[in-house]
Design a protein around this motif. Structure first.
Motif, PDB file in Angstrom:
ATOM      1  N   ALA A 118      11.338  -6.003  -7.173  1.00  0.00           N
ATOM      2  CA  ALA A 118      11.564  -4.791  -7.969  1.00  0.00           C
ATOM      3  C   ALA A 118      11.066  -3.536  -7.270  1.00  0.00           C
ATOM      4  CB  ALA A 118      10.888  -4.936  -9.318  1.00  0.00           C
ATOM      5  N   PHE A 119       9.954  -3.634  -6.568  1.00  0.00           N
ATOM      6  CA  PHE A 119       9.354  -2.499  -5.864  1.00  0.00           C
ATOM      7  C   PHE A 119       9.183  -1.295  -6.780  1.00  0.00           C
ATOM      8  CE2 PHE A 119      11.790  -4.617  -2.307  1.00  0.00           C
ATOM      9  CZ  PHE A 119      10.698  -5.249  -1.786  1.00  0.00           C
ATOM     10  N   ASN A 120       8.875  -1.535  -8.057  1.00  0.00           N
ATOM     11  CA  ASN A 120       8.702  -0.425  -8.985  1.00  0.00           C
ATOM     12  C   ASN A 120       7.217  -0.075  -9.059  1.00  0.00           C
ATOM     13  OD1 ASN A 120       9.113   1.516 -10.912  1.00  0.00           O
ATOM     14  ND2 ASN A 120       9.177   0.044 -12.618  1.00  0.00           N
ATOM     15  N   GLY A 121       6.762   0.698  -8.072  1.00  0.00           N
ATOM     16  CA  GLY A 121       5.354   1.062  -8.021  1.00  0.00           C
ATOM     17  C   GLY A 121       5.132   2.493  -8.433  1.00  0.00           C
ATOM     18  N   ASN A 158       0.819  -1.206   0.000  1.00  0.00           N
ATOM     19  CA  ASN A 158       0.000   0.000   0.000  1.00  0.00           C
ATOM     20  C   ASN A 158       0.862   1.270   0.000  1.00  0.00           C
ATOM     21  OD1 ASN A 158      -2.544   1.147  -0.050  1.00  0.00           O
ATOM     22  ND2 ASN A 158      -2.674   1.320   2.190  1.00  0.00           N
ATOM     23  N   ALA A 159       2.105   1.146   0.491  1.00  0.00           N
ATOM     24  CA  ALA A 159       2.993   2.305   0.504  1.00  0.00           C
ATOM     25  C   ALA A 159       3.741   2.455  -0.826  1.00  0.00           C
ATOM     26  CB  ALA A 159       3.995   2.182   1.659  1.00  0.00           C
ATOM     27  N   VAL A 160       4.066   1.325  -1.441  1.00  0.00           N
ATOM     28  CA  VAL A 160       4.932   1.354  -2.628  1.00  0.00           C
ATOM     29  C   VAL A 160       4.108   1.425  -3.919  1.00  0.00           C
ATOM     30  CG1 VAL A 160       6.691   0.052  -3.894  1.00  0.00           C
ATOM     31  CG2 VAL A 160       6.716   0.077  -1.384  1.00  0.00           C
ATOM     32  N   TYR A 161       2.930   0.827  -3.904  1.00  0.00           N
ATOM     33  CA  TYR A 161       2.116   0.730  -5.127  1.00  0.00           C
ATOM     34  C   TYR A 161       0.782   1.457  -4.921  1.00  0.00           C
ATOM     35  CZ  TYR A 161       5.289  -3.231  -5.931  1.00  0.00           C
ATOM     36  OH  TYR A 161       6.389  -4.038  -6.082  1.00  0.00           O
ATOM     37  N   ASP A 162      -0.045   1.398  -5.943  1.00  0.00           N
ATOM     38  CA  ASP A 162      -1.400   1.937  -5.842  1.00  0.00           C
ATOM     39  C   ASP A 162      -2.410   0.888  -6.282  1.00  0.00           C
ATOM     40  OD1 ASP A 162      -1.408   4.768  -5.005  1.00  0.00           O
ATOM     41  OD2 ASP A 162      -0.055   5.009  -6.709  1.00  0.00           O
ATOM     42  N   PRO A 181       3.041   6.246  -3.004  1.00  0.00           N
ATOM     43  CA  PRO A 181       3.525   7.441  -2.308  1.00  0.00           C
ATOM     44  C   PRO A 181       4.967   7.339  -1.799  1.00  0.00           C
ATOM     45  CG  PRO A 181       1.894   6.262  -0.969  1.00  0.00           C
ATOM     46  CD  PRO A 181       1.862   5.648  -2.323  1.00  0.00           C
ATOM     47  N   PHE A 182       5.482   6.113  -1.639  1.00  0.00           N
ATOM     48  CA  PHE A 182       6.836   5.960  -1.119  1.00  0.00           C
ATOM     49  C   PHE A 182       7.683   5.088  -2.045  1.00  0.00           C
ATOM     50  CE2 PHE A 182       4.272   6.873   2.661  1.00  0.00           C
ATOM     51  CZ  PHE A 182       5.006   7.903   3.240  1.00  0.00           C
ATOM     52  N   ARG A 183       8.986   5.439  -2.129  1.00  0.00           N
ATOM     53  CA  ARG A 183       9.938   4.633  -2.887  1.00  0.00           C
ATOM     54  C   ARG A 183      10.817   3.855  -1.924  1.00  0.00           C
ATOM     55  NH1 ARG A 183      12.448   9.299  -6.784  1.00  0.00           N
ATOM     56  NH2 ARG A 183      10.682   9.396  -8.222  1.00  0.00           N
ATOM     57  N   VAL A 184      11.088   2.614  -2.264  1.00  0.00           N
ATOM     58  CA  VAL A 184      11.958   1.810  -1.406  1.00  0.00           C
ATOM     59  C   VAL A 184      13.406   2.237  -1.619  1.00  0.00           C
ATOM     60  CG1 VAL A 184      12.763  -0.510  -0.863  1.00  0.00           C
ATOM     61  CG2 VAL A 184      10.366  -0.130  -1.489  1.00  0.00           C
ATOM     62  N   GLU A 185      14.084   2.651  -0.554  1.00  0.00           N
ATOM     63  CA  GLU A 185      15.497   3.014  -0.642  1.00  0.00           C
ATOM     64  C   GLU A 185      16.374   1.831  -0.274  1.00  0.00           C
ATOM     65  OE1 GLU A 185      16.668   5.728  -1.774  1.00  0.00           O
ATOM     66  OE2 GLU A 185      14.816   6.898  -1.915  1.00  0.00           O
ATOM     67  N   GLU A 186      15.977   1.142   0.786  1.00  0.00           N
ATOM     68  CA  GLU A 186      16.781   0.021   1.234  1.00  0.00           C
ATOM     69  C   GLU A 186      15.870  -0.993   1.909  1.00  0.00           C
ATOM     70  OE1 GLU A 186      19.540   0.782   4.355  1.00  0.00           O
ATOM     71  OE2 GLU A 186      20.677  -1.053   3.973  1.00  0.00           O
ATOM     72  N   TYR A 187      16.076  -2.272   1.601  1.00  0.00           N
ATOM     73  CA  TYR A 187      15.281  -3.309   2.247  1.00  0.00           C
ATOM     74  C   TYR A 187      16.216  -4.351   2.809  1.00  0.00           C
ATOM     75  CZ  TYR A 187      12.060  -7.240   2.819  1.00  0.00           C
ATOM     76  OH  TYR A 187      11.357  -8.299   3.328  1.00  0.00           O
ATOM     77  N   ARG A 188      16.221  -4.474   4.132  1.00  0.00           N
ATOM     78  CA  ARG A 188      16.997  -5.536   4.743  1.00  0.00           C
ATOM     79  C   ARG A 188      16.032  -6.567   5.289  1.00  0.00           C
ATOM     80  NH1 ARG A 188      20.972  -3.065   8.795  1.00  0.00           N
ATOM     81  NH2 ARG A 188      20.019  -1.063   8.344  1.00  0.00           N
ATOM     82  N   THR A 189      15.994  -7.732   4.613  1.00  0.00           N
ATOM     83  CA  THR A 189      15.012  -8.768   4.910  1.00  0.00           C
ATOM     84  C   THR A 189      14.962  -9.069   6.406  1.00  0.00           C
ATOM     85  OG1 THR A 189      15.627  -9.698   2.807  1.00  0.00           O
ATOM     86  CG2 THR A 189      14.221 -11.053   4.194  1.00  0.00           C
ATOM     87  N   GLY A 190      13.773  -9.045   6.943  1.00  0.00           N
ATOM     88  CA  GLY A 190      13.587  -9.418   8.336  1.00  0.00           C
ATOM     89  C   GLY A 190      13.961  -8.340   9.325  1.00  0.00           C
ATOM     90  N   THR A 191      14.573  -7.245   8.869  1.00  0.00           N
ATOM     91  CA  THR A 191      15.026  -6.216   9.805  1.00  0.00           C
ATOM     92  C   THR A 191      14.262  -4.910   9.606  1.00  0.00           C
ATOM     93  OG1 THR A 191      17.198  -7.182   9.561  1.00  0.00           O
ATOM     94  CG2 THR A 191      17.061  -5.119  10.764  1.00  0.00           C
ATOM     95  N   ARG A 192      14.453  -4.283   8.433  1.00  0.00           N
ATOM     96  CA  ARG A 192      13.740  -3.035   8.217  1.00  0.00           C
ATOM     97  C   ARG A 192      13.679  -2.683   6.732  1.00  0.00           C
ATOM     98  NH1 ARG A 192      15.725   1.851  11.021  1.00  0.00           N
ATOM     99  NH2 ARG A 192      16.219   0.491  12.764  1.00  0.00           N
ATOM    100  N   MET A 193      12.775  -1.784   6.415  1.00  0.00           N
ATOM    101  CA  MET A 193      12.669  -1.257   5.066  1.00  0.00           C
ATOM    102  C   MET A 193      12.631   0.265   5.188  1.00  0.00           C
ATOM    103  SD  MET A 193       9.697  -1.885   2.224  1.00  0.00           S
ATOM    104  CE  MET A 193      10.278  -3.280   1.306  1.00  0.00           C
ATOM    105  N   SER A 194      13.569   0.934   4.458  1.00  0.00           N
ATOM    106  CA  SER A 194      13.598   2.399   4.478  1.00  0.00           C
ATOM    107  C   SER A 194      13.000   2.915   3.185  1.00  0.00           C
ATOM    108  CB  SER A 194      15.032   2.903   4.614  1.00  0.00           C
ATOM    109  OG  SER A 194      15.657   2.284   5.701  1.00  0.00           O
TER     110      SER A 194
END
Lengths: 282, 522
Positions: free
Chosen positions: B198-201, B78-82, B204-217
């Motif tokens: 890919a997170f190409n949505g 919901n944050a990355v896509y529409d 409203p937000f673009r993924v800068e960094e995704y660390r599996t299981g820890t956090r997504m910026s």
């Protein structure tokens, strides 16, 4: 003669009261054992008896340990849970000691390939922490009281067998064992009459220690939801159920936790006293 | 923070002079920064600038939109896509990528106009072909995605213009717009081959960094097409395996929002200074069902006995702290307005009558049942409470708690005789009837088949006559009370707790669909 036997039987318990700490430990264990026997007669409420109007009561005269979020009497549940922990941890330990001793005695005395194979298999079991091993077995066979009992026995047989082996390795080269063998005594007689007595002190200490670990294991399994199932008054399960309510009914968590700690400390002190009295380091 | 500085300078040997200029330099930098920030703030330029919003979520397991399902996973989508269309807090369909739409008179053709000036995070503009590709993928029977059944009703999808899409249906479906807003149905760029990473949505937000299981910026998408969104510059999704740890992080202000939590934790956070505890009524429910095709449940008297032995008021009070809405043994809850049969009365709690019914059914000596439940939410508590209540009617219950992943993953929930299932909230009730209570329903967990009920399910699925549908829904609720195999003691609310330094948060019935882009500093 009857009297002599009685005093000899009493003397067997003397190590339990050899030091002041051991006395404390043994007394604690004895008290819990009495609770396990008489708990059901003493408990004012049933284990899962829910009095909704009394839910979330703090400790008071009528409810010495308070009530939990469902209106169950925490005192009654702790009391009733004692038998469970004694039966599961105690019986599991007993089976482990019996089987472990038999396997340890026999394979070590006979030696050769049987000993090699048995203990290499045991080593591989011991490579895994007991809790993980127990979770693995319970995950496979499903959680139930009998399975918890079986898991404790299976997890502790290798440990007991190894302790027995260390003593047997030492004893079996002794002259009196060689003498007995040359006199043509039977295998069972050599094992039980010549070797077992030397193993017993180590076994008593190990058994007591195993019991304390088994209490912990049963409680941990209950806490993780893999052991005894609700609504049974298992102490570990009670802590797990009370965890979410810690800011509302903290007493529902403190009392079973205190019961586990007290019993484990008691058993450990008892084991230490045993070890001192029998001249062994646990 | 004077203490660490003082300690550092004491620890350094007097001859080491290199620290002095560095300390001076950083002090200078901080002063300049503070001055600039203060100036900007006073000048009114920095509204929302430099703001970071941190959300505690469970770790996502699967981020391919076609498979994502948990609240955390859907929150990421919901944050990355529409979505093409969205559902608001009042359960109404609202525009999102589709600016407007119209439905043909026969109810078979839906035409959508897409918003202008929308582009994906990689810069390519959104076109109607992207929407076609997205839904063709979700409905492709060969791919066997979880959505293929839902969208089997679609005959064809075509791009009729650059920004115009037309869906043609095989049969009428009055709830089709809700289906289009299904959790999985975010719009991907045509031809995306690595949808999970890919997170190409267009969101409203673009993924800068995704660390599996820890956090997504994530950072704000400056070209986002919805005015005023997003309200913060950065979004940090921090993953917690343990709910209690997430709450502690919120208490220590290491996160700003926690979505979903067990009732007692929510209860303990209410009234905490600096935090705002929000709850929203939903149609999510815990369902107790007894298989109707075998064993004791095949006798309707046993089904009725279980219902009579259940004290619902007590359950709502002790299991949900009185925060849930009482249920009437049907998935059509009070939130559905006129679909809900408000005046329908349940037989009162009567353990004695339950015992009589059991005796008539041949269980005079009592009945022993295994009650299976997943280990999540209030379900184990519900099981324990039922065990005590049913004991008063002579029913002995052995509770068996399963890890949720095992209980649903291994299909135990469809197998066992007596079980508890948690069902999520849906915008329309037809979903539950289609997948749970129709004779051939895929998740007919009670294995119940009532021809009269089945006929009604078929009718409400397709009729365009709203009054007739209301009538039919009421009739279904009556049938379920009379002879249904399910007990629904309550509809539970969802909870969220947010730091009061932020505003604009509206908790949705499906918490993962809450709009994080609407949140802004107070």
């Amino acid at each position: 003669m009857g009297r002599a036997r009685a005093s000899r039987a009493l003397a067997a318990f003397r190590p339990l009261y050899a030091t002041r700490l051991a006395t404390f430990g043994s007394t604690v264990v004895l008290l819990f054992a009495l609770m396990a026997v008489f708990g059901p007669a003493l408990a004012p409420y049933g284990a899962n008896q829910q009095v909704y109007t009394d839910a979330r009561q703090p400790p008071s005269l009528e409810r010495p340990f308070g009530t939990d979020h469902l209106g169950r009497d925490v005192f009654s549940r702790v009391l009733l849970g004692t038998r469970d922990i004694f039966v599961l941890a105690g019986l599991g330990t007993l089976v482990a000691v019996l089987v472990g001793t038999a396997v340890g005695l026999l394979t070590t005395y006979l030696g050769g390939a049987t000993e090699e194979i048995t203990f290499r298999v045991f080593d591989s079991v011991l490579a895994m922490p007991a809790l993980l091993f127990a979770l693995l077995l319970l995950g496979t066979f499903g959680p139930s009281r009998n399975n918890v009992l079986a898991v404790i026995a299976v997890a502790y047989v290798p440990i007991v067998a190894r302790v027995v082996r260390s003593v047997v390795l030492n004893v079996k080269t002794k002259d009196y064992v060689a003498a007995a063998r040359m006199q043509g005594e039977s295998l069972s007689r050599i094992l039980l009459r010549e070797i077992l007595p030397s193993v017993l002190p180590a076994l008593a200490v190990e058994g007591a220690l195993r019991f304390s670990y088994a209490i912990f294991l049963v409680a941990s399994l209950g806490f993780l939801g893999a052991g005894v199932q609700p609504p049974n008054p298992d102490w570990g399960l009670m802590i797990s159920e009370a965890r979410n309510f810690v800011s509302i009914t903290p007493w529902a968590l403190y009392f079973p936790a205190a019961a586990i700690s007290l019993l484990v400390i008691g058993v450990n002190l008892m084991a230490e006293g045993l070890a001192t009295a029998l001249g062994r380091t646990p | 923070m004077p203490t660490p500085y003082a300690r550092a300078s004491q620890a350094a040997p007097p001859s080491d002079c290199s620290r002095v200029p560095r300390t001076l330099g950083s002090a200078l930098a901080v002063t300049v920064l503070v001055a600039v920030t203060t100036f900007l703030a006073f000048a009114g330029i920095a509204v929302g600038q430099g703001s970071t919003f941190r959300v505690a979520l469970e770790p996502p397991a699967q981020l391919d939109p076609a498979f994502a399902s948990s609240d955390a996973e859907i929150a990421v989508l919901n944050a990355v896509y529409d979505y093409l269309v969205d559902v608001d807090g009042d359960n109404e369909i609202v525009p999102r990528l589709a600016r407007s739409w119209n439905v043909s008179d026969d109810g078979l053709t839906y035409t959508f106009e897409l918003a202008e000036g929308v582009s994906f995070h990689d810069g390519t503009p959104l076109r109607a072909e992207d929407v076609v590709w997205t839904f063709d993928r979700l409905r492709d029977p060969e791919l066997e995605l979880p959505t293929s059944d839902l969208y089997a009703i679609i005959e064809s999808i075509e791009a009729t213009d650059d920004l115009e899409v037309r869906f043609t249906l095989r049969e009428v479906n009055p709830f089709f717009l809700y289906d289009l807003s299904d959790n999985h149905a975010v719009v991907l760029r045509e031809g995306t081959s690595d949808a999970a990473t890919a997170f190409n949505g267009t969101g409203p937000f673009r993924v800068e960094e995704y660390r599996t299981g820890t956090r997504m910026s994530l950072s704000a998408n400056p070209e986002y097409f919805m005015p005023g969104k997003p309200g913060v510059d950065e979004l940090e999704l921090i993953f917690f395996r343990d709910q209690v740890a997430a709450i502690d992080a919120l208490r220590g202000r290491q996160v700003d929002l926690v979505l979903r939590m067990p009732t007692p934790l929510f209860q303990s956070l209410q009234g905490t200074p600096g935090l705002e505890a929000v709850s929203v009524a939903t149609n999510a429910f815990d369902l107790v069902r007894l298989r109707a095709d075998r064993g004791p449940g095949a006798d309707v008297r046993v089904q009725q006995a279980l219902k009579l032995a259940t004290d619902r008021d007590a359950i709502v009070q002790v299991v949900t702290f009185g925060l849930a809405a009482p249920g009437k043994d049907s998935p059509i809850g009070p939130l559905y307005g006129e679909y809900f049969a408000d005046d329908l009365e349940l037989p009162p709690h009567d353990p004695e009558r339950a015992r009589e019914l059991l005796t008539e059914a041949g269980y005079a000596d009592g009945l022993t049942l295994e009650l299976h439940t997943p280990d999540t939410g209030d379900r184990p508590t519900l099981a324990v409470v039922l065990a005590d209540q049913w004991a008063q009617a002579g029913i002995t219950v052995d509770v068996i708690v399963h890890p949720e992943s095992v209980y649903y993953g291994d299909n135990l929930w469809l197998e066992v005789d007596l079980g508890i299932t948690g069902w999520g909230s849906r915008p329309v009730p037809q979903f539950y009837l289609d997948v749970m209570l129709a004779c051939d329903a895929v998740w007919n967990e009670a294995h119940w088949c009532d021809p009269e009920f089945d006929e009604l399910v078929r009718f409400t699925r397709t009729t365009l006559d709203e009054a007739a549908r209301v009538e039919a829904y009421h009739e279904m609720q009556r049938i379920l009370v009379e002879r249904g195999p399910i007990i629904i003691p309550y509809f539970f609310p969802q909870y969220g707790v947010i730091a009061d330094t932020f505003d604009g948060f509206e908790l949705k019935a499906f918490p993962g669909r809450s709009d994080l882009a609407a949140i802004h500093p107070r």
